[in-house]
Design a protein around this motif. Structure first.
Motif, PDB file in Angstrom:
ATOM      1  N   PRO A 194      -4.036  10.000  -6.788  1.00 16.50           N
ATOM      2  CA  PRO A 194      -4.196   9.450  -8.138  1.00 16.50           C
ATOM      3  C   PRO A 194      -2.941   9.716  -8.945  1.00 16.50           C
ATOM      4  O   PRO A 194      -2.325  10.783  -8.858  1.00 16.50           O
ATOM      5  N   TYR A 195      -2.548   8.727  -9.736  1.00 17.69           N
ATOM      6  CA  TYR A 195      -1.388   8.908 -10.598  1.00 17.69           C
ATOM      7  C   TYR A 195      -1.562   8.072 -11.857  1.00 17.69           C
ATOM      8  O   TYR A 195      -1.641   6.839 -11.800  1.00 17.69           O
ATOM      9  N   ASP A 199       0.557  -6.451  -4.437  1.00 16.97           N
ATOM     10  CA  ASP A 199       1.537  -6.340  -3.360  1.00 16.97           C
ATOM     11  C   ASP A 199       1.902  -4.879  -3.106  1.00 16.97           C
ATOM     12  O   ASP A 199       2.138  -4.108  -4.048  1.00 16.97           O
ATOM     13  N   PRO A 200       1.982  -4.497  -1.838  1.00 15.85           N
ATOM     14  CA  PRO A 200       2.385  -3.126  -1.527  1.00 15.85           C
ATOM     15  C   PRO A 200       3.888  -2.938  -1.676  1.00 15.85           C
ATOM     16  O   PRO A 200       4.665  -3.894  -1.578  1.00 15.85           O
ATOM     17  N   ALA A 201       4.285  -1.705  -1.915  1.00 17.35           N
ATOM     18  CA  ALA A 201       5.698  -1.333  -1.858  1.00 17.35           C
ATOM     19  C   ALA A 201       5.959  -0.782  -0.462  1.00 17.35           C
ATOM     20  O   ALA A 201       5.120  -0.076   0.097  1.00 17.35           O
ATOM     21  N   TYR A 202       7.114  -1.117   0.086  1.00 17.18           N
ATOM     22  CA  TYR A 202       7.388  -0.737   1.476  1.00 17.18           C
ATOM     23  C   TYR A 202       8.865  -0.436   1.656  1.00 17.18           C
ATOM     24  O   TYR A 202       9.737  -1.078   1.055  1.00 17.18           O
ATOM     25  N   ASP A 262       8.557   7.109 -10.669  1.00 17.37           N
ATOM     26  CA  ASP A 262       8.615   5.664 -10.826  1.00 17.37           C
ATOM     27  C   ASP A 262       7.883   5.073  -9.634  1.00 17.37           C
ATOM     28  O   ASP A 262       8.419   5.012  -8.522  1.00 17.37           O
ATOM     29  N   THR A 263       6.628   4.651  -9.841  1.00 12.34           N
ATOM     30  CA  THR A 263       5.817   4.190  -8.711  1.00 12.34           C
ATOM     31  C   THR A 263       6.303   2.864  -8.135  1.00 12.34           C
ATOM     32  O   THR A 263       5.818   2.441  -7.082  1.00 12.34           O
ATOM     33  N   ALA A 264       7.240   2.215  -8.786  1.00  9.30           N
ATOM     34  CA  ALA A 264       7.850   1.012  -8.221  1.00  9.30           C
ATOM     35  C   ALA A 264       9.014   1.356  -7.300  1.00  9.30           C
ATOM     36  O   ALA A 264       9.587   0.462  -6.668  1.00  9.30           O
ATOM     37  N   ASN A 265       9.353   2.641  -7.216  1.00 12.08           N
ATOM     38  CA  ASN A 265      10.499   3.089  -6.422  1.00 12.08           C
ATOM     39  C   ASN A 265      10.004   3.799  -5.160  1.00 12.08           C
ATOM     40  O   ASN A 265       9.547   4.947  -5.229  1.00 12.08           O
TER      41      ASN A 265
END
Length: 369
Positions: A86-87, A124-127, A53-56
Motif C-alpha cells: 500500500p502506498y 497500465d503497468p510500469a515495467y 515516485d510511483t511512476a518511476n
C-alpha cells in the motif's frame, strides 16, 4: 478458448515502510495460527512511508528490493515472485521474474501497477528489465537459483525443484503425454497432461500438499474449491480430477485464482514435449514457435485454457452433460476442451483448439502475468 492478454498481478503480502513478505513456515510456525487482522491492514495503510515516485520503476524497485528478505522462494512455475504494497491510499501489485524464455541474459524483469478493481478498467503497468546498467547485478547459479545485488544488498532467489515430481500411478493414461508439474500462484499444484486421441490438454489436480477444501456442487461429479473457486470433474476413465472451471470474477481481477494457464512448467518441460503437442493440434505452427510455445520474439505465447470461465457453477453444465453422454474415450476427453464465451462451435474457434494464441508480450516482459 479465447486468447487472454495477461497483465501483471497477484502478490505475496508486502507493505511499506517495512514490507512484510510471506516466508516458508518453520516447525515452530506450524504450532501457531497465522492470524491476519484488520488492525494490521489499517495500520499498514496509515503508517508513514518513504517518498517514492510511483511512476518511476527505478525508485519503486529500490524500495521493494530494500524490503525483501535475504532469501526469497518463488513457488509459481513461470518464476514470478509476486508482491503487493500500500502506498498513499493505493494498493499496488507487482512481480520480480526470472523468465525461462530469456535465460540467462543477466537481467531481471520488474513490474507493478495499481491492483485491478471491478469498478474501473485496468491501469497500465510500469515495467523495466533491470541489469548492470541500472546498478542491478543478477547472477544465475543454476536454472533454479539466482542472486540479485543492488546498493550493497544481495537477495538469493530459489525456485523449488519439481524435476523429480511425477504424477501418481494411474494419473496419466497410456495414450497421454505428461508435459510437466505446475505450481500455481494459488498454491494449487497440477499435472499438465496432453490427451493425444482427443488433442486436449488437461490440468489434473495434484492435491499434495492440500491447499484447498473442495465443496459439493449441483453436479455429483464436480467439486469446487472453497478458497480458489477451481471446479474439478471426477474422471470416470482414470483415478484423477480434471480442472473444468475457474470463476470469471477472478480472471477479471487477474488475481491468484485466475487459473493455471499462466504458470506452465517452464523449467521442467522435457525436450520438445509441449511444442510437439501444440503441433499435433495445429500442424501449421510447426517452425513458428519455440519449445515453450512462444514465437521467436517471445511476444506471443499459446495460452492453454481448456477450462471454462464461469459466473455460476451451473454454467459448467455443458461440460458435465457432454462428459456424462460420451463413452468413447477421445470424444469423452474432448468434452474437457471447454468453449469460452463467443466460441459457439468449431467454425468460430481460433486456429488452435485447446491452446489458443495468447498475446504474452506482457508475460515475457513481465508487464503481465
Amino acid at each position: 478458448m479465447t486468447a487472454h492478454s495477461q497483465f501483471v498481478s497477484r502478490a505475496f503480502a508486502i507493505v511499506f515502510p517495512t514490507l512484510l513478505l510471506a516466508m516458508p513456515l518453520t516447525a515452530a510456525d506450524a504450532a501457531t495460527l497465522k492470524l491476519h487482522t484488520n488492525q494490521q491492514e489499517i495500520e499498514e495503510l496509515t503508517a508513514p512511508g518513504p517518498e517514492i515516485d510511483t511512476a518511476n520503476p527505478d525508485q519503486v524497485f529500490a524500495a521493494v528490493f530494500e524490503a525483501l528478505p535475504e532469501k526469497a522462494v518463488i513457488y509459481p512455475t513461470e518464476s514470478y515472485y509476486y508482491f503487493t504494497f500500500p502506498y498513499k491510499g493505493i494498493v499496488y501489485a507487482g512481480n520480480i521474474r526470472f523468465d525461462a524464455w530469456d535465460q540467462f541474459d543477466g537481467k531481471v524483469h520488474f513490474a507493478y501497477f495499481p491492483q485491478y478493481a471491478f469498478w474501473r478498467k485496468p491501469l497500465d503497468p510500469a515495467y523495466k528489465k533491470l541489469g548492470k546498467e541500472d546498478g542491478v547485478d543478477v547472477k544465475q547459479i543454476d536454472k533454479l537459483h539466482y542472486t540479485v545485488s543492488f546498493k550493497g544488498k544481495t537477495v538469493a532467489f530459489e525456485l523449488p525443484d519439481l524435476s523429480k515430481t511425477k504424477p501418481a500411478p494411474g494419473v496419466v493414461r497410456n495414450d497421454e503425454t505428461y508435459i510437466g508439474p505446475i505450481w500455481d500462484e494459488s498454491g494449487v499444484r497440477f499435472d499438465l497432461v496432453f490427451n493425444k486421441p482427443s488433442k486436449t490438454f488437461l490440468y489434473v489436480l495434484n492435491d499434495t500438499p492440500k491447499t484447498d477444501q473442495y465443496e459439493p456442487s449441483p453436479f455429483p461429479e464436480v467439486t469446487v474449491g472453497n478458497r480458489t473457486s477451481f471446479a474439478f470433474y471426477k474422471d470416470k476413465l482414470a483415478d484423477r480430477r480434471i480442472l473444468i472451471g475457474v470463476f470469471m470474477g477472478n480472471t477479471q481481477l487477474n488475481n491468484y485464482f485466475d487459473g493455471p494457464f499462466d504458470q506452465l512448467p517452464d523449467n521442467f518441460i522435457e525436450g520438445d514435449t509441449l511444442r510437439d503437442a501444440l503441433i499435433e493440434i495445429d500442424p501449421s505452427i510447426k517452425g513458428k514457435m519455440d519449445r515453450y510455445g512462444s514465437d521467436p520474439s517471445g511476444e506471443v505465447r499459446y495460452a492453454i485454457t481448456t477450462y471454462m470461465y464461469y459466473g455460476d457453477v451451473e454454467d459448467l453444465k455443458p461440460v458435465v452433460d457432454c462428459a456424462a453422454k460420451e463413452s468413447d474415450a477421445p470424444k469423452y476427453y474432448a468434452c474437457f476442451d471447454a468453449k469460452q464465451p463467443g466460441e459457439d462451435g468449431p467454425d468460430e474457434q481460433k486456429p488452435v483448439e485447446g491452446a489458443k494464441p495468447d498475446e504474452r508480450k506482457a508475460d515475457r516482459s513481465s508487464t503481465g502475468k
